[in-house]
Scaffold this motif. Structure first.
Motif, PDB file in Angstrom:
ATOM      1  N   MET A 145       0.838  -1.200   0.000  1.00 48.65           N
ATOM      2  CA  MET A 145       0.000   0.000   0.000  1.00 48.65           C
ATOM      3  C   MET A 145       0.876   1.253   0.000  1.00 48.65           C
ATOM      4  O   MET A 145       0.586   2.234  -0.708  1.00 48.65           O
ATOM      5  CB  MET A 145      -0.933  -0.005   1.223  1.00 48.65           C
ATOM      6  N   LEU A 146       1.960   1.216   0.811  1.00 45.84           N
ATOM      7  CA  LEU A 146       2.870   2.373   0.851  1.00 45.84           C
ATOM      8  C   LEU A 146       3.551   2.572  -0.519  1.00 45.84           C
ATOM      9  O   LEU A 146       3.727   3.705  -0.992  1.00 45.84           O
ATOM     10  CB  LEU A 146       3.917   2.161   1.953  1.00 45.84           C
ATOM     11  N   ALA A 147       3.969   1.464  -1.097  1.00 41.79           N
ATOM     12  CA  ALA A 147       4.613   1.531  -2.409  1.00 41.79           C
ATOM     13  C   ALA A 147       3.648   2.089  -3.438  1.00 41.79           C
ATOM     14  O   ALA A 147       4.023   2.896  -4.309  1.00 41.79           O
ATOM     15  CB  ALA A 147       5.114   0.132  -2.809  1.00 41.79           C
ATOM     16  N   LEU A 148       2.410   1.645  -3.340  1.00 38.62           N
ATOM     17  CA  LEU A 148       1.405   2.141  -4.271  1.00 38.62           C
ATOM     18  C   LEU A 148       1.195   3.647  -4.066  1.00 38.62           C
ATOM     19  O   LEU A 148       1.129   4.412  -5.029  1.00 38.62           O
ATOM     20  CB  LEU A 148       0.082   1.357  -4.076  1.00 38.62           C
ATOM     21  N   ASN A 149       1.098   4.014  -2.801  1.00 41.47           N
ATOM     22  CA  ASN A 149       0.906   5.423  -2.497  1.00 41.47           C
ATOM     23  C   ASN A 149       2.135   6.250  -2.981  1.00 41.47           C
ATOM     24  O   ASN A 149       2.007   7.377  -3.482  1.00 41.47           O
ATOM     25  CB  ASN A 149       0.702   5.644  -1.002  1.00 41.47           C
ATOM     26  N   ALA A 150       3.319   5.650  -2.781  1.00 40.90           N
ATOM     27  CA  ALA A 150       4.552   6.335  -3.196  1.00 40.90           C
ATOM     28  C   ALA A 150       4.563   6.499  -4.708  1.00 40.90           C
ATOM     29  O   ALA A 150       5.006   7.532  -5.231  1.00 40.90           O
ATOM     30  CB  ALA A 150       5.760   5.535  -2.715  1.00 40.90           C
ATOM     31  N   SER A 151       4.109   5.506  -5.433  1.00 34.72           N
ATOM     32  CA  SER A 151       4.071   5.580  -6.907  1.00 34.72           C
ATOM     33  C   SER A 151       3.108   6.646  -7.333  1.00 34.72           C
ATOM     34  O   SER A 151       3.380   7.410  -8.296  1.00 34.72           O
ATOM     35  CB  SER A 151       3.647   4.199  -7.478  1.00 34.72           C
ATOM     36  N   ILE A 152       2.000   6.724  -6.645  1.00 33.90           N
ATOM     37  CA  ILE A 152       0.992   7.736  -6.979  1.00 33.90           C
ATOM     38  C   ILE A 152       1.566   9.111  -6.719  1.00 33.90           C
ATOM     39  O   ILE A 152       1.432  10.042  -7.550  1.00 33.90           O
ATOM     40  CB  ILE A 152      -0.291   7.513  -6.179  1.00 33.90           C
ATOM     41  N   GLU A 153       2.251   9.242  -5.581  1.00 34.55           N
ATOM     42  CA  GLU A 153       2.810  10.551  -5.245  1.00 34.55           C
ATOM     43  C   GLU A 153       3.935  10.906  -6.228  1.00 34.55           C
ATOM     44  O   GLU A 153       4.133  12.058  -6.582  1.00 34.55           O
ATOM     45  CB  GLU A 153       3.340  10.529  -3.807  1.00 34.55           C
ATOM     46  N   ALA A 154       4.721   9.909  -6.651  1.00 35.88           N
ATOM     47  CA  ALA A 154       5.813  10.159  -7.603  1.00 35.88           C
ATOM     48  C   ALA A 154       5.248  10.607  -8.938  1.00 35.88           C
ATOM     49  O   ALA A 154       5.825  11.471  -9.616  1.00 35.88           O
ATOM     50  CB  ALA A 154       6.653   8.898  -7.769  1.00 35.88           C
ATOM     51  N   ALA A 155       4.126  10.042  -9.317  1.00 39.82           N
ATOM     52  CA  ALA A 155       3.516  10.430 -10.559  1.00 39.82           C
ATOM     53  C   ALA A 155       3.034  11.864 -10.485  1.00 39.82           C
ATOM     54  O   ALA A 155       3.096  12.618 -11.456  1.00 39.82           O
ATOM     55  CB  ALA A 155       2.372   9.482 -10.915  1.00 39.82           C
ATOM     56  N   ARG A 156       2.581  12.283  -9.394  1.00 35.43           N
ATOM     57  CA  ARG A 156       2.108  13.641  -9.230  1.00 35.43           C
ATOM     58  C   ARG A 156       3.283  14.600  -9.245  1.00 35.43           C
ATOM     59  O   ARG A 156       3.169  15.734  -9.722  1.00 35.43           O
ATOM     60  CB  ARG A 156       1.365  13.786  -7.901  1.00 35.43           C
ATOM     61  N   ALA A 157       4.373  14.154  -8.695  1.00 35.74           N
ATOM     62  CA  ALA A 157       5.498  15.065  -8.603  1.00 35.74           C
ATOM     63  C   ALA A 157       6.171  15.285  -9.937  1.00 35.74           C
ATOM     64  O   ALA A 157       6.942  16.213 -10.119  1.00 35.74           O
ATOM     65  CB  ALA A 157       6.507  14.530  -7.589  1.00 35.74           C
ATOM     66  N   GLY A 158       6.053  14.415 -10.835  1.00 30.75           N
ATOM     67  CA  GLY A 158       6.695  14.591 -12.147  1.00 30.75           C
ATOM     68  C   GLY A 158       8.092  14.050 -12.151  1.00 30.75           C
ATOM     69  O   GLY A 158       8.419  13.128 -11.413  1.00 30.75           O
ATOM     70  N   GLY A 160      10.833  15.243 -11.114  1.00 32.50           N
ATOM     71  CA  GLY A 160      11.666  15.374  -9.913  1.00 32.50           C
ATOM     72  C   GLY A 160      11.474  14.249  -8.936  1.00 32.50           C
ATOM     73  O   GLY A 160      12.210  14.162  -7.950  1.00 32.50           O
ATOM     74  N   SER A 161      10.628  13.360  -9.176  1.00 35.20           N
ATOM     75  CA  SER A 161      10.356  12.249  -8.195  1.00 35.20           C
ATOM     76  C   SER A 161      10.800  10.911  -8.716  1.00 35.20           C
ATOM     77  O   SER A 161      10.313   9.881  -8.269  1.00 35.20           O
ATOM     78  CB  SER A 161       8.855  12.224  -7.867  1.00 35.20           C
ATOM     79  N   ASP A 162      11.721  10.902  -9.702  1.00 42.60           N
ATOM     80  CA  ASP A 162      12.139   9.580 -10.234  1.00 42.60           C
ATOM     81  C   ASP A 162      12.812   8.734  -9.160  1.00 42.60           C
ATOM     82  O   ASP A 162      12.580   7.526  -9.061  1.00 42.60           O
ATOM     83  CB  ASP A 162      13.120   9.770 -11.397  1.00 42.60           C
ATOM     84  N   GLY A 163      13.666   9.332  -8.371  1.00 38.48           N
ATOM     85  CA  GLY A 163      14.353   8.537  -7.308  1.00 38.48           C
ATOM     86  C   GLY A 163      13.336   7.960  -6.325  1.00 38.48           C
ATOM     87  O   GLY A 163      13.458   6.844  -5.878  1.00 38.48           O
ATOM     88  N   PHE A 164      12.409   8.799  -6.021  1.00 43.35           N
ATOM     89  CA  PHE A 164      11.390   8.335  -5.075  1.00 43.35           C
ATOM     90  C   PHE A 164      10.596   7.193  -5.684  1.00 43.35           C
ATOM     91  O   PHE A 164      10.226   6.220  -4.997  1.00 43.35           O
ATOM     92  CB  PHE A 164      10.496   9.524  -4.706  1.00 43.35           C
ATOM     93  N   ALA A 165      10.348   7.303  -6.999  1.00 43.82           N
ATOM     94  CA  ALA A 165       9.593   6.227  -7.659  1.00 43.82           C
ATOM     95  C   ALA A 165      10.390   4.952  -7.654  1.00 43.82           C
ATOM     96  O   ALA A 165       9.826   3.870  -7.492  1.00 43.82           O
ATOM     97  CB  ALA A 165       9.279   6.652  -9.111  1.00 43.82           C
ATOM     98  N   VAL A 166      11.717   5.091  -7.875  1.00 42.18           N
ATOM     99  CA  VAL A 166      12.551   3.858  -7.846  1.00 42.18           C
ATOM    100  C   VAL A 166      12.481   3.223  -6.476  1.00 42.18           C
ATOM    101  O   VAL A 166      12.374   2.014  -6.333  1.00 42.18           O
ATOM    102  CB  VAL A 166      14.015   4.220  -8.232  1.00 42.18           C
ATOM    103  N   VAL A 167      12.580   4.079  -5.449  1.00 44.35           N
ATOM    104  CA  VAL A 167      12.528   3.511  -4.062  1.00 44.35           C
ATOM    105  C   VAL A 167      11.182   2.835  -3.837  1.00 44.35           C
ATOM    106  O   VAL A 167      11.095   1.751  -3.256  1.00 44.35           O
ATOM    107  CB  VAL A 167      12.759   4.633  -3.023  1.00 44.35           C
ATOM    108  N   ALA A 168      10.153   3.506  -4.342  1.00 43.44           N
ATOM    109  CA  ALA A 168       8.828   2.907  -4.146  1.00 43.44           C
ATOM    110  C   ALA A 168       8.736   1.557  -4.858  1.00 43.44           C
ATOM    111  O   ALA A 168       8.126   0.617  -4.350  1.00 43.44           O
ATOM    112  CB  ALA A 168       7.766   3.883  -4.665  1.00 43.44           C
ATOM    113  N   GLU A 169       9.358   1.528  -6.047  1.00 39.72           N
ATOM    114  CA  GLU A 169       9.316   0.260  -6.798  1.00 39.72           C
ATOM    115  C   GLU A 169      10.069  -0.831  -6.067  1.00 39.72           C
ATOM    116  O   GLU A 169       9.620  -1.985  -6.008  1.00 39.72           O
ATOM    117  CB  GLU A 169       9.923   0.511  -8.197  1.00 39.72           C
ATOM    118  N   GLU A 170      11.206  -0.462  -5.495  1.00 41.58           N
ATOM    119  CA  GLU A 170      12.001  -1.449  -4.760  1.00 41.58           C
ATOM    120  C   GLU A 170      11.243  -1.933  -3.541  1.00 41.58           C
ATOM    121  O   GLU A 170      11.282  -3.120  -3.193  1.00 41.58           O
ATOM    122  CB  GLU A 170      13.350  -0.825  -4.354  1.00 41.58           C
TER     123      GLU A 170
END
Length: 535
Positions: A145-158, A160-170
């Motif tokens: 759920m956190l990863a999903l939420n992180a992916s959603i938030e990364a998508a919103r950020a554009g 600048g959130s690629d690193g965060f998206a990678v972490v969320a994916e991991e």
């Protein structure tokens, strides 16, 4: 010494000699009677001794056979005792083995119970692991759920959130891997739980079987205990039987020895009896010689009595048997069997003697009826009172049946000798003495009566006096009756055993006899009559 005195002295000596001869003849009859009794008893003893020998020999055989049987029983009992002892030992070993099996089963049950406890602990730990896995699943779900939420938030950020998206994916990948491993662990725990449940079930079944085995082992041990106890008791009992059999065998041997001794004694008795019989044969020959001597000496007395005056009995048929009556100066015997009419015979004899001019000294038999005598005397012209008053009758009252009249003597107060002397002083004519042997025995006792014999009237009776003794065969012993009969010059026998009275001249003055006549009794004088023909 005058001629008259010499004659009196000679007459007294002759009477004494005759009395001695009569006594010797009576004694000879006693010996003959006793000898016959002894012979019969010797035969009976010999028969009994012979039977005893046979029985003793048979007993020896039986006891010997019994001893052999007892010895076999003893040997068998000993063998059984030994087998019982071995069985008791084997039963004891079986009991010990059962006890060991019970102990081993008990230990196995304890080990099984301990394993069940450890498996229960393992199950508890598995349950805790399962709970932890459930927590991991929850964490993985939350991580996803956190990863999903992180992916959603990364998508919103554009961009600048690629690193965060990678972490969320991991994180999502790690959560998926954790979920996968948790699933693998859960599957493994499921297998472990299933194996554990199967193990528990098997252990429980094993424990149940161990419990059942323990129960059977305890039952087996109890059965072995009972068997051991029974075998031990049997061994003890058989040991007692064996000991008793040994003792009985020894006892049987002693009994056999005793029976053999009895048989030997019985054989000795047989030999002794033969010796006694030989001696009896010699005695019989001696008695015959004595009898011949007495017959020779008594010949002159028989001739004298054959020519003597006769005293009528008052019974014509009896007078005919006795060639006119009782010989004067003789000693006669009237024997009876207790059922014959002896009282009426005595009454007529007394009445006939008084009518013949004689005096009578009477010892009434037991139960003698005074009225019968009075009737008999009345028939000859007198009576009891008149005869007593005239010194024609003297009564020796032995049974207190008579009143105390003159010439009635109570023998409880006076001696027999004194009564005889008084009778002799008062009488003035020849005397007929009617004695009662049974009464003399009752008053004097048999021993004194034996000693008195015919001597009761020694020095009192005259040669013309006559004695008739009444002998009750039922009340007088055989030997005593034989003495009186053997010493008598004449013997009359009255019997009524078959219901028909008879009179027999058993012995005549010449030594013959044997004639028998039927006797008829009536209520009035003459009380008795006798037919001429044989019955």
């Amino acid at each position: 010494m005058t001629v008259g005195e010499q004659r009196v002295r000679a007459g007294a000596d002759d009477d004494h000699d005759e009395q001695m001869i009569a006594n010797a003849a009576g004694a000879l009859d006693v010996v003959r009677t006793a000898s016959a009794t002894v012979d019969a008893e010797l035969d009976a003893i010999a028969d009994e001794a012979s039977r005893q020998v046979d029985d003793a020999n048979a007993a020896v055989d039986d006891v010997s056979s019994l001893s052999a049987t007892i010895e076999e029983v003893a040997a068998t009992a000993t063998a059984v005792s030994e087998q019982s002892e071995r069985a008791a030992s084997e039963a004891a070993e079986g009991r010990e083995a059962a006890a060991g099996a019970t102990e081993a089963l008990r230990e196995a049950r304890e080990a099984g119970a301990a394993a069940l406890e450890r498996i229960d602990a393992l199950t508890t730990q598995i349950d805790r692991i399962a709970e932890a896995l459930a927590g991991i699943d929850d964490i993985a779900d939350q991580t996803n759920m956190l990863a999903l939420n992180a992916s959603i938030e990364a998508a919103r950020a554009g961009d600048g959130s690629d690193g965060f998206a990678v972490v969320a994916e991991e994180i999502k990948s790690l959560a998926g891997e954790s979920q996968s491993q948790a699933d693998d662990i859960d599957a493994l725990l499921t297998d472990v739980r299933a194996a554990t449940d199967e193990t528990v079930a098997q252990l429980e079944r094993a424990v149940e079987r161990i419990d059942r085995g323990t129960g059977h082992a305890e039952e087996t041990k109890a059965a072995f205990d009972d068997v051991t106890e029974a075998v031990e008791e049997t061994a003890a009992d058989i040991g007692s039987v064996s000991a008793a059999a040994d003792e009985q065998a020894a006892t049987s041997e002693r009994v056999a020895a005793t029976v053999e001794a009895v048989a030997s004694s019985a054989e000795s008795v047989e030999r002794d009896i033969e010796t006694i019989r030989d001696a009896r044969g010699e005695q019989t020959e001696m008695l015959s010689e004595v009898e011949d001597a007495l017959d020779s000496v008594a010949g002159s007395r028989e001739r004298e009595l054959a020519e003597a005056e006769r005293i009528p009995t008052g019974i014509d048929g009896v007078d005919g048997l006795c060639e006119g009556g009782i010989a004067q100066g003789s000693r006669a015997v009237v024997r009876h069997d207790g059922s014959a009419p002896v009282g009426r015979f005595v009454a007529q004899l007394c009445a006939a003697a008084i009518a013949d001019g004689r005096a009578v000294s009477l010892s009434p038999p037991p139960g003698f009826d005074r009225a019968t005598l009075d009737a008999a005397l009345d028939a000859v012209g007198t009576g009891v009172e008149e005869a007593l008053a005239a010194d024609r009758l003297f009564v020796l009252d032995m049974f207190d049946d008579w009143a105390g009249d003159s010439n009635v003597f109570d023998l409880d107060r006076r001696s027999l000798g004194d009564v005889n002397e008084r009778s002799a002083e008062r009488r003035d004519r020849p005397l007929l003495v009617v004695g009662n042997v049974a009464g003399e025995i009752e008053v004097l006792g048999e021993r004194a009566a034996r000693a008195a014999r015919y001597d009761n009237d020694d020095g009192v009776l005259e040669p013309t006096d006559t004695v008739v003794n009444v002998v009750d065969d039922d009340a007088v012993s055989d030997s005593f009756a034989a003495f009186y009969a053997g010493a008598a010059d004449q013997v009359l026998s009255l019997t009524a055993g078959d219901g028909r009275p008879t009179v027999e001249l058993a012995t005549a003055v010449d030594g013959t006899g044997g004639a028998t006549r039927p006797l008829t009794a009536s209520r009035a004088p003459p009380f008795l009559t006798v037919a001429d023909e044989e019955p």
